[in-house]
Design a protein around this motif. Structure first.
Motif, PDB file in Angstrom:
ATOM      1  N   LYS A  69       0.793  -1.174  -0.007  1.00 59.41           N
ATOM      2  CA  LYS A  69      -0.130  -0.008   0.123  1.00 59.41           C
ATOM      3  C   LYS A  69       1.018   1.153   0.032  1.00 59.41           C
ATOM      4  O   LYS A  69       0.573   2.013  -0.735  1.00 59.41           O
ATOM      5  N   LEU A  70       1.994   1.186   0.776  1.00 57.77           N
ATOM      6  CA  LEU A  70       2.729   2.508   0.679  1.00 57.77           C
ATOM      7  C   LEU A  70       3.600   2.650  -0.394  1.00 57.77           C
ATOM      8  O   LEU A  70       3.759   3.782  -1.107  1.00 57.77           O
ATOM      9  N   ALA A  71       3.969   1.585  -0.962  1.00 54.77           N
ATOM     10  CA  ALA A  71       4.611   1.704  -2.399  1.00 54.77           C
ATOM     11  C   ALA A  71       3.649   2.150  -3.548  1.00 54.77           C
ATOM     12  O   ALA A  71       4.036   3.116  -4.357  1.00 54.77           O
ATOM     13  N   LEU A  72       2.294   1.565  -3.388  1.00 50.98           N
ATOM     14  CA  LEU A  72       1.401   2.181  -4.254  1.00 50.98           C
ATOM     15  C   LEU A  72       1.198   3.577  -4.218  1.00 50.98           C
ATOM     16  O   LEU A  72       1.080   4.488  -5.014  1.00 50.98           O
ATOM     17  N   TRP A  73       0.917   4.182  -2.819  1.00 53.62           N
ATOM     18  CA  TRP A  73       0.932   5.575  -2.589  1.00 53.62           C
ATOM     19  C   TRP A  73       1.918   6.471  -3.117  1.00 53.62           C
ATOM     20  O   TRP A  73       1.679   7.432  -3.703  1.00 53.62           O
ATOM     21  N   ILE A  74       3.334   5.953  -2.672  1.00 56.69           N
ATOM     22  CA  ILE A  74       4.199   6.778  -3.431  1.00 56.69           C
ATOM     23  C   ILE A  74       4.496   6.773  -4.885  1.00 56.69           C
ATOM     24  O   ILE A  74       4.713   7.707  -5.653  1.00 56.69           O
ATOM     25  N   ALA A  75       4.023   5.688  -5.450  1.00 61.44           N
ATOM     26  CA  ALA A  75       3.962   5.684  -6.798  1.00 61.44           C
ATOM     27  C   ALA A  75       3.243   6.613  -7.593  1.00 61.44           C
ATOM     28  O   ALA A  75       3.524   7.263  -8.742  1.00 61.44           O
ATOM     29  N   LYS A  76       1.982   6.860  -6.845  1.00 58.21           N
ATOM     30  CA  LYS A  76       0.932   7.822  -7.376  1.00 58.21           C
ATOM     31  C   LYS A  76       1.487   9.229  -7.268  1.00 58.21           C
ATOM     32  O   LYS A  76       0.901  10.001  -7.723  1.00 58.21           O
ATOM     33  N   GLN A  77       2.379   9.438  -6.117  1.00 54.12           N
ATOM     34  CA  GLN A  77       2.810  10.685  -5.779  1.00 54.12           C
ATOM     35  C   GLN A  77       4.077  11.173  -6.714  1.00 54.12           C
ATOM     36  O   GLN A  77       4.199  12.317  -7.042  1.00 54.12           O
ATOM     37  N   LEU A  78       4.881  10.337  -7.082  1.00 56.28           N
ATOM     38  CA  LEU A  78       5.894  10.386  -8.000  1.00 56.28           C
ATOM     39  C   LEU A  78       5.342  11.106  -9.472  1.00 56.28           C
ATOM     40  O   LEU A  78       4.431  10.641  -9.967  1.00 56.28           O
ATOM     41  N   PRO A  79       6.322  12.123 -10.056  1.00 54.73           N
ATOM     42  CA  PRO A  79       6.024  12.610 -11.338  1.00 54.73           C
ATOM     43  C   PRO A  79       6.180  11.394 -12.510  1.00 54.73           C
ATOM     44  O   PRO A  79       6.904  10.588 -12.428  1.00 54.73           O
ATOM     45  N   GLU A  80       5.258  11.789 -13.511  1.00 52.25           N
ATOM     46  CA  GLU A  80       5.409  10.689 -14.475  1.00 52.25           C
ATOM     47  C   GLU A  80       6.889  10.816 -15.181  1.00 52.25           C
ATOM     48  O   GLU A  80       7.496  11.790 -15.196  1.00 52.25           O
ATOM     49  N   GLY A  81       7.150   9.611 -15.525  1.00 54.04           N
ATOM     50  CA  GLY A  81       8.498   9.485 -16.256  1.00 54.04           C
ATOM     51  C   GLY A  81       9.496   9.356 -14.920  1.00 54.04           C
ATOM     52  O   GLY A  81      10.885   9.312 -15.196  1.00 54.04           O
ATOM     53  N   HIS A  82       9.354   9.392 -13.680  1.00 50.42           N
ATOM     54  CA  HIS A  82      10.040   9.117 -12.543  1.00 50.42           C
ATOM     55  C   HIS A  82      11.108   7.964 -12.797  1.00 50.42           C
ATOM     56  O   HIS A  82      10.668   6.985 -13.047  1.00 50.42           O
ATOM     57  N   ALA A  83      12.394   8.051 -12.277  1.00 46.95           N
ATOM     58  CA  ALA A  83      13.044   6.652 -12.624  1.00 46.95           C
ATOM     59  C   ALA A  83      12.689   5.328 -11.851  1.00 46.95           C
ATOM     60  O   ALA A  83      12.812   4.370 -12.425  1.00 46.95           O
ATOM     61  N   LEU A  84      12.074   5.398 -10.771  1.00 47.38           N
ATOM     62  CA  LEU A  84      11.514   4.361  -9.864  1.00 47.38           C
ATOM     63  C   LEU A  84      10.198   3.861 -10.850  1.00 47.38           C
ATOM     64  O   LEU A  84       9.760   2.706 -10.284  1.00 47.38           O
ATOM     65  N   LEU A  85       9.547   4.685 -11.495  1.00 43.81           N
ATOM     66  CA  LEU A  85       8.536   4.020 -12.271  1.00 43.81           C
ATOM     67  C   LEU A  85       8.674   3.326 -13.775  1.00 43.81           C
ATOM     68  O   LEU A  85       7.713   2.901 -14.247  1.00 43.81           O
TER      69      LEU A  85
END
Length: 86
Positions: A69-85
């Motif tokens: 859940k925490l990983a999903l939350w931060i993935a939605k907060q990161l800007p599009e094209g972020h290295a972690l995405l």
């Protein structure tokens, strides 16, 4: 539950950002002696309380699901094209 790409790194980022969020909300800093499990559960409960994430079902409230859940939350907060995405 489908595992996210870079989920471990997303979780680390979520804990880092979540700690800053908690401090801004008035939560005292986490002690260096706090385990990752304690931080994850505290951040999960804070985000659920603030209605930033939907709560898990009572029978699914365990560490792997909270981490996800925490990983999903931060993935939605990161800007599009972020290295972690990628």
């Amino acid at each position: 539950m489908k595992k996210l790409k870079n989920e471990a790194e997303l979780l680390k980022k979520a804990i880092l950002i979540g700690e800053s969020y908690a401090v801004n909300r008035g939560y005292k800093n986490f002690d260096p002696t706090n385990s990752a499990k304690e931080k994850i559960e505290s951040l999960y409960r804070l985000l659920v309380n603030d209605k930033l994430i939907h709560p898990l079902a009572i029978d699914n409230e365990d560490q792997p699901n909270m981490k996800h859940k925490l990983a999903l939350w931060i993935a939605k907060q990161l800007p599009e094209g972020h290295a972690l995405l990628k």
